[in-house]
Design a protein around this motif. Structure first.
Motif, PDB file in Angstrom:
ATOM      1  N   TYR A  38     -24.857 -40.194 -23.771  1.00 49.80           N
ATOM      2  CA  TYR A  38     -24.669 -41.427 -24.532  1.00 49.80           C
ATOM      3  C   TYR A  38     -24.066 -41.197 -25.921  1.00 49.80           C
ATOM      4  O   TYR A  38     -23.883 -42.150 -26.678  1.00 49.80           O
ATOM      5  CB  TYR A  38     -26.013 -42.151 -24.685  1.00 49.80           C
ATOM      6  CG  TYR A  38     -27.112 -41.296 -25.284  1.00 49.80           C
ATOM      7  CD1 TYR A  38     -27.241 -41.140 -26.654  1.00 49.80           C
ATOM      8  CD2 TYR A  38     -28.018 -40.631 -24.460  1.00 49.80           C
ATOM      9  CE1 TYR A  38     -28.240 -40.356 -27.201  1.00 49.80           C
ATOM     10  CE2 TYR A  38     -29.029 -39.836 -24.998  1.00 49.80           C
ATOM     11  CZ  TYR A  38     -29.122 -39.705 -26.370  1.00 49.80           C
ATOM     12  OH  TYR A  38     -30.115 -38.921 -26.906  1.00 49.80           O
ATOM     13  N   LYS A  39     -23.753 -39.971 -26.272  1.00 50.74           N
ATOM     14  CA  LYS A  39     -23.194 -39.697 -27.597  1.00 50.74           C
ATOM     15  C   LYS A  39     -21.665 -39.861 -27.548  1.00 50.74           C
ATOM     16  O   LYS A  39     -20.896 -38.885 -27.569  1.00 50.74           O
ATOM     17  CB  LYS A  39     -23.581 -38.290 -28.054  1.00 50.74           C
ATOM     18  CG  LYS A  39     -25.081 -38.128 -28.277  1.00 50.74           C
ATOM     19  CD  LYS A  39     -25.427 -36.746 -28.792  1.00 50.74           C
ATOM     20  CE  LYS A  39     -26.927 -36.602 -29.064  1.00 50.74           C
ATOM     21  NZ  LYS A  39     -27.287 -35.271 -29.577  1.00 50.74           N
ATOM     22  N   TRP A  40     -21.254 -41.115 -27.527  1.00 50.09           N
ATOM     23  CA  TRP A  40     -19.849 -41.417 -27.349  1.00 50.09           C
ATOM     24  C   TRP A  40     -19.119 -41.745 -28.654  1.00 50.09           C
ATOM     25  O   TRP A  40     -17.887 -41.795 -28.685  1.00 50.09           O
ATOM     26  CB  TRP A  40     -19.679 -42.624 -26.414  1.00 50.09           C
ATOM     27  CG  TRP A  40     -20.358 -43.872 -26.927  1.00 50.09           C
ATOM     28  CD1 TRP A  40     -21.648 -44.246 -26.717  1.00 50.09           C
ATOM     29  CD2 TRP A  40     -19.764 -44.877 -27.757  1.00 50.09           C
ATOM     30  NE1 TRP A  40     -21.915 -45.427 -27.364  1.00 50.09           N
ATOM     31  CE2 TRP A  40     -20.769 -45.841 -28.006  1.00 50.09           C
ATOM     32  CE3 TRP A  40     -18.501 -45.065 -28.311  1.00 50.09           C
ATOM     33  CZ2 TRP A  40     -20.536 -46.966 -28.795  1.00 50.09           C
ATOM     34  CZ3 TRP A  40     -18.264 -46.179 -29.084  1.00 50.09           C
ATOM     35  CH2 TRP A  40     -19.279 -47.123 -29.321  1.00 50.09           C
ATOM     36  N   TRP A  41     -19.840 -41.955 -29.737  1.00 53.86           N
ATOM     37  CA  TRP A  41     -19.224 -42.445 -30.958  1.00 53.86           C
ATOM     38  C   TRP A  41     -18.128 -41.508 -31.477  1.00 53.86           C
ATOM     39  O   TRP A  41     -16.970 -41.901 -31.598  1.00 53.86           O
ATOM     40  CB  TRP A  41     -20.287 -42.643 -32.047  1.00 53.86           C
ATOM     41  CG  TRP A  41     -21.354 -43.632 -31.717  1.00 53.86           C
ATOM     42  CD1 TRP A  41     -22.567 -43.385 -31.126  1.00 53.86           C
ATOM     43  CD2 TRP A  41     -21.319 -45.045 -31.959  1.00 53.86           C
ATOM     44  NE1 TRP A  41     -23.286 -44.541 -30.996  1.00 53.86           N
ATOM     45  CE2 TRP A  41     -22.543 -45.585 -31.507  1.00 53.86           C
ATOM     46  CE3 TRP A  41     -20.378 -45.908 -32.531  1.00 53.86           C
ATOM     47  CZ2 TRP A  41     -22.847 -46.935 -31.593  1.00 53.86           C
ATOM     48  CZ3 TRP A  41     -20.684 -47.255 -32.631  1.00 53.86           C
ATOM     49  CH2 TRP A  41     -21.909 -47.760 -32.157  1.00 53.86           C
ATOM     50  N   TRP A  42     -18.536 -40.274 -31.792  1.00 54.32           N
ATOM     51  CA  TRP A  42     -17.570 -39.333 -32.322  1.00 54.32           C
ATOM     52  C   TRP A  42     -16.582 -38.865 -31.260  1.00 54.32           C
ATOM     53  O   TRP A  42     -15.410 -38.634 -31.551  1.00 54.32           O
ATOM     54  CB  TRP A  42     -18.283 -38.119 -32.917  1.00 54.32           C
ATOM     55  CG  TRP A  42     -18.649 -38.282 -34.362  1.00 54.32           C
ATOM     56  CD1 TRP A  42     -19.891 -38.467 -34.883  1.00 54.32           C
ATOM     57  CD2 TRP A  42     -17.752 -38.302 -35.476  1.00 54.32           C
ATOM     58  NE1 TRP A  42     -19.839 -38.592 -36.245  1.00 54.32           N
ATOM     59  CE2 TRP A  42     -18.538 -38.497 -36.652  1.00 54.32           C
ATOM     60  CE3 TRP A  42     -16.378 -38.181 -35.615  1.00 54.32           C
ATOM     61  CZ2 TRP A  42     -17.978 -38.563 -37.917  1.00 54.32           C
ATOM     62  CZ3 TRP A  42     -15.817 -38.248 -36.881  1.00 54.32           C
ATOM     63  CH2 TRP A  42     -16.615 -38.440 -38.008  1.00 54.32           C
ATOM     64  N   ARG A  43     -17.067 -38.732 -30.020  1.00 53.41           N
ATOM     65  CA  ARG A  43     -16.166 -38.249 -28.979  1.00 53.41           C
ATOM     66  C   ARG A  43     -15.031 -39.248 -28.729  1.00 53.41           C
ATOM     67  O   ARG A  43     -13.890 -38.846 -28.452  1.00 53.41           O
ATOM     68  CB  ARG A  43     -16.924 -37.981 -27.685  1.00 53.41           C
ATOM     69  CG  ARG A  43     -16.053 -37.312 -26.636  1.00 53.41           C
ATOM     70  CD  ARG A  43     -16.735 -37.130 -25.306  1.00 53.41           C
ATOM     71  NE  ARG A  43     -17.728 -36.079 -25.318  1.00 53.41           N
ATOM     72  CZ  ARG A  43     -18.241 -35.534 -24.216  1.00 53.41           C
ATOM     73  NH1 ARG A  43     -17.850 -35.964 -23.027  1.00 53.41           N
ATOM     74  NH2 ARG A  43     -19.155 -34.602 -24.308  1.00 53.41           N
ATOM     75  N   SER A  44     -15.318 -40.542 -28.823  1.00 53.52           N
ATOM     76  CA  SER A  44     -14.267 -41.538 -28.617  1.00 53.52           C
ATOM     77  C   SER A  44     -13.203 -41.428 -29.704  1.00 53.52           C
ATOM     78  O   SER A  44     -12.007 -41.646 -29.454  1.00 53.52           O
ATOM     79  CB  SER A  44     -14.869 -42.941 -28.603  1.00 53.52           C
ATOM     80  OG  SER A  44     -15.435 -43.270 -29.868  1.00 53.52           O
ATOM     81  N   TYR A  45     -13.642 -41.108 -30.915  1.00 44.63           N
ATOM     82  CA  TYR A  45     -12.685 -40.949 -32.013  1.00 44.63           C
ATOM     83  C   TYR A  45     -11.844 -39.685 -31.823  1.00 44.63           C
ATOM     84  O   TYR A  45     -10.630 -39.697 -32.012  1.00 44.63           O
ATOM     85  CB  TYR A  45     -13.438 -40.887 -33.347  1.00 44.63           C
ATOM     86  CG  TYR A  45     -12.571 -41.104 -34.569  1.00 44.63           C
ATOM     87  CD1 TYR A  45     -12.517 -42.341 -35.192  1.00 44.63           C
ATOM     88  CD2 TYR A  45     -11.800 -40.076 -35.096  1.00 44.63           C
ATOM     89  CE1 TYR A  45     -11.717 -42.557 -36.312  1.00 44.63           C
ATOM     90  CE2 TYR A  45     -11.003 -40.270 -36.213  1.00 44.63           C
ATOM     91  CZ  TYR A  45     -10.972 -41.518 -36.818  1.00 44.63           C
ATOM     92  OH  TYR A  45     -10.173 -41.723 -37.917  1.00 44.63           O
ATOM     93  N   LEU A  46     -12.483 -38.608 -31.426  1.00 46.47           N
ATOM     94  CA  LEU A  46     -11.792 -37.334 -31.300  1.00 46.47           C
ATOM     95  C   LEU A  46     -10.921 -37.261 -30.055  1.00 46.47           C
ATOM     96  O   LEU A  46      -9.942 -36.503 -30.025  1.00 46.47           O
ATOM     97  CB  LEU A  46     -12.807 -36.188 -31.280  1.00 46.47           C
ATOM     98  CG  LEU A  46     -13.656 -36.016 -32.551  1.00 46.47           C
ATOM     99  CD1 LEU A  46     -14.711 -34.937 -32.337  1.00 46.47           C
ATOM    100  CD2 LEU A  46     -12.783 -35.673 -33.748  1.00 46.47           C
ATOM    101  N   THR A  47     -11.259 -38.036 -29.029  1.00 49.84           N
ATOM    102  CA  THR A  47     -10.511 -37.959 -27.775  1.00 49.84           C
ATOM    103  C   THR A  47      -9.047 -38.312 -27.979  1.00 49.84           C
ATOM    104  O   THR A  47      -8.152 -37.538 -27.642  1.00 49.84           O
ATOM    105  CB  THR A  47     -11.137 -38.892 -26.721  1.00 49.84           C
ATOM    106  OG1 THR A  47     -12.455 -38.422 -26.409  1.00 49.84           O
ATOM    107  CG2 THR A  47     -10.291 -38.907 -25.455  1.00 49.84           C
TER     108      THR A  47
END
Length: 644
Positions: free
Chosen positions: A567-576
């Motif tokens: 569920y830790k999508w916040w930073w990963r969505s930005y970095l993707t």
């Protein structure tokens, strides 16, 4: 005409809609606002020839025209320059060249100088580095026509003429330096039959290196035996070039020829804008964009079908009260909206990305409608700077509004970081690079007055606007999360290797970069190889494709991540999507070693410094697009299912 008409039938059918759209945009760009009003000339009217900076694609360090001992007018007068021109290193000054409309000149002597060891060394260094002299007549830059038989059209144009050349002469093995001391200008004009006035539509030159000769002692009335206008002997008939060396005498001369042209004043920039092979530029990129668009459409279709099936399944189980265990992305509904670690930094980056997105979007819209045509030198850079400053209000709003969503209370701290962090990093890099340029005594160094103007725009306008936007953002109510967040965070199960954060982030940046990398080649060419870039309509389409691609690839990978109970999508969505900036910088390295001829350390540092700034800005832009796409996606799917 016959071969070209046959080749049309070989184009893929997928390019037809794009070609229609691009042709409409290209036609719209023909009606650009040229930056200056047309000026009518009568026979005998004086024409003001101005000189601009000396440029080199080898060093990327511009110098003023009078940094070399060329002929000077009685008084050197600097032209008024806008902010963009100063940042570009333009230094526009008057010149001793005297033209009169429709009055040809043959072998006009400009001046005579004698080189000493120092000035000879200066000329040799500039010739070694391939420096070109840039001039302007009626806002048109000087070009050198070059005939090439290997491409269509067979005449291409080079901006500015080389200071001189280096090579062997008269069978000697030793390479010597020769200066271009005679310029054969060609002024093209379009005559208005009703008013019998003329407008300048072209400014060309052919440079020559001629060792002039004369009889007797030198005076203002001395006639050259190698170039005598009274006997109509053209200087080009002389085959003895002028060598650059200490104690050598240099006589600068020029011819002026006028040619009537069918080109109208409104179309006079077409010659400059069509310097590249547009067939390769247009059709190869159109095919690439259509492929990217097709893949993006397929990804979106698959996602919609998959999500529709998942949501229908979950809701059906609820209505039938089947007590089955929750699986997939629904299982993490109690943690998916848990604030991330370093949430303050994420808010700052999102706000900065919104500011950058607004600047790019508005700039491209202005450019598409012709307000930022190449004839308006420095207009593009000036517009980008001012738009960046005024978009600070949206940066403050976006960062603090997201911060309030995370239940934060110190909104002033977030506003302060948004106003200073990204600009401070860029300013430090820019200041270091400017110090390097200043150390080389280049005209590209930003003067302290301009530096003060930039600081004033930052502190005096941008920072207050960020705080105004931040204040509004804190007052606006935030959206409620569609599901409640558990007090105790759920343990994330061990992930498969292909769901590793680093792997997913690196994979996610490939497709957005693939959408722009061909266009990136032309942009880098225009910046570092001293060419014009003008297809802003096409660039706008590429930008839209980039937005769609960043959003879709981030949504896809975010969906897979939630299905694997991470569920830790916040930073990963930005970095993707932001990882596409890494590929941009790697491509810049590839471009440096394959296309550029930079050998000096300072020039290499300038290139990589500016490309680092560009990559950092691209990271902020694409990362914000991916974040908001994933933010809307998660809110949408979790508000569409029934959760107890």
């Amino acid at each position: 005409m016959e071969p070209r008409s046959k080749s049309i039938h070989k184009w893929p059918t997928t390019t037809i809609p794009a070609l229609l759209l691009l042709s409409l945009i290209h036609r719209a760009q023909c009606f650009y606002l040229p930056g200056v009003a047309p000026e009518d000339f009568q026979k005998g009217d004086p024409l003001k020839v101005k000189v601009n900076k000396l440029t080199s694609i080898k060093t990327q360090l511009p110098y003023t025209y009078y940094s070399l001992p060329f002929c000077t007018p009685e008084k050197i007068v600097d032209s008024a320059e806008n902010l963009g021109e100063v940042l570009r290193g333009d230094r526009i000054e008057n010149s001793p060249y005297v033209f009169k409309m429709l009055e040809p000149q043959l072998c006009t002597v400009l001046c005579r100088i004698t080189l000493d060891a120092k000035t000879a060394k200066q000329f040799k260094e500039k010739i070694d580095d391939g420096y070109r002299v840039n001039m302007i007549l009626d806002n048109l830059p000087l070009v050198v026509p070059i005939r090439r038989l290997d491409q269509v059209p067979n005449i291409v144009y080079q901006l500015g003429y080389h200071v001189g050349l280096k090579g062997q002469y008269a069978g000697t093995k030793e390479e010597k330096y020769f200066i271009h001391n005679h310029l054969a200008f060609t002024v093209k004009y379009h005559r208005d039959m009703q008013t019998d006035s003329s407008r300048i539509v072209g400014f060309e030159v052919k440079p020559y290196s001629i060792k002039h000769e004369y009889e007797g002692p030198w005076s203002e009335k001395t006639r050259l035996t190698t170039c005598d206008p009274h006997t109509k002997r053209m200087v080009v008939n002389s085959n003895t070039p002028l060598e650059v060396d200490a104690n050598k005498e240099i006589i600068f001369t020029y011819d002026v020829e006028y040619q009537e042209s069918d080109v109208k004043w409104a179309s006079r920039w077409d010659t400059y804008l069509l310097m590249n092979d547009d067939q390769i530029h247009w059709f190869s990129i159109v095919n690439s964009l259509m492929i990217v668009l097709f893949l993006s459409g397929m990804v979106a279709m698959i996602m919609l079908r998959t999500l529709y099936r998942d949501i229908s399944k979950y809701n059906e189980l609820e209505t039938q009260e089947e007590a089955l265990e929750e699986t997939g992305w629904k299982l993490v509904h109690g943690d998916v909206f848990r604030p991330p670690s370093n949430s303050d930094l994420l808010c700052v980056y999102v706000g900065t990305g919104v500011q950058f997105l607004g600047m790019v979007l508005v700039t491209m819209i202005f450019a598409v409608f012709g307000f930022l045509s190449p004839s308006n030198r420095g207009g593009l850079m000036s517009a980008m700077l001012l738009l960046w400053v005024f978009m600070g209000i949206f940066a403050g709003y976006a960062s603090t509004h997201l911060y309030k969503t995370f239940k934060g209370t110190q909104w002033k701290k977030i506003a302060l970081k948004t106003a200073f962090m990204f600009p401070a990093i860029i300013f430090v890099i820019f200041f270091v690079l400017n110090a390097l340029i200043w150390g080389q005594k280049s005209s590209g160094a930003v003067p302290f007055g301009t530096m003060f103007t930039l600081v004033f725009l930052w502190f005096g306008i941008s920072v207050p606007l960020v705080f105004v936007g931040a204040y509004v953002g804190t007052k606006k109510p935030t959206m409620e999360d569609p599901v409640k967040t558990n007090k105790i965070p759920r343990q994330i199960p061990e992930q498969a290797w292909y769901m590793n954060t680093i792997f997913c982030v690196l994979i996610g940046g490939i497709l957005p970069f693939g959408a722009v990398f061909i266009e990136l080649f032309f942009i880098l060419t225009s910046i570092w190889l001293n060419q014009f870039y003008y297809i802003f309509g096409f660039l706008f389409l590429v930008f839209i494709i980039l937005l769609i691609t960043c959003a879709e690839i981030t949504i896809v990978l975010c969906y897979f991540q939630l299905c694997s109970e991470d569920y830790k999508w916040w930073w990963r969505s930005y970095l993707t999507s932001g990882s596409s900036a890494l590929y941009l910088f790697l491509y810049a390295i590839f471009y440096f070693f394959t296309k550029l001829e930079i050998t000096k350390l300072v020039s290499g540092l300038l290139y990589f410094g500016y490309m680092l700034i560009a990559s950092y800005a691209f990271f902020v832009l694409t990362g914000t697009i991916g974040f908001y796409a994933c933010f809307c996606f998660t809110r949408l799917i979790y508000s569409s299912v029934k959760i107890d």
